[in-house]
Motif scaffolding. Structure first.
Motif: not given
Length: 76
Positions: A27-38
């Motif tokens: 449920g930590q979608t914010a974590a993946i949202a910050t990692l996708v661009p990098s």
């Protein structure tokens, strides 16, 4: 790039992607949202580095003083 280095980079990318999937599952979608661009940039750079030696025209042009041809393109 040596084969060991390529496999090490693949292992790191796989680990990071797997961790991202775990975070989304929890449920930590914010974590993946910050990692996708990098992660996208990382994958692009890995692919570019891995294919740099296989592209045609990848060698740097020689310096003008190193050219052994005359102005007509004939060998000196």
């Amino acid at each position: 790039m040596g084969m060991k280095l390529i496999w090490a980079v693949i292992a790191v990318v796989t680990t990071v992607l797997a961790w991202s999937v775990v975070m989304v599952t929890l449920g930590q979608t914010a974590a993946i949202a910050t990692l996708v661009p990098s992660l996208g940039l990382l994958v692009q750079q890995i692919v570019q580095a891995a294919t740099a030696g296989t592209r045609t025209g990848g060698r740097a042009p020689t310096a003008p003083g190193d050219d052994t041809r005359d102005s007509a393109g004939e060998p000196r």
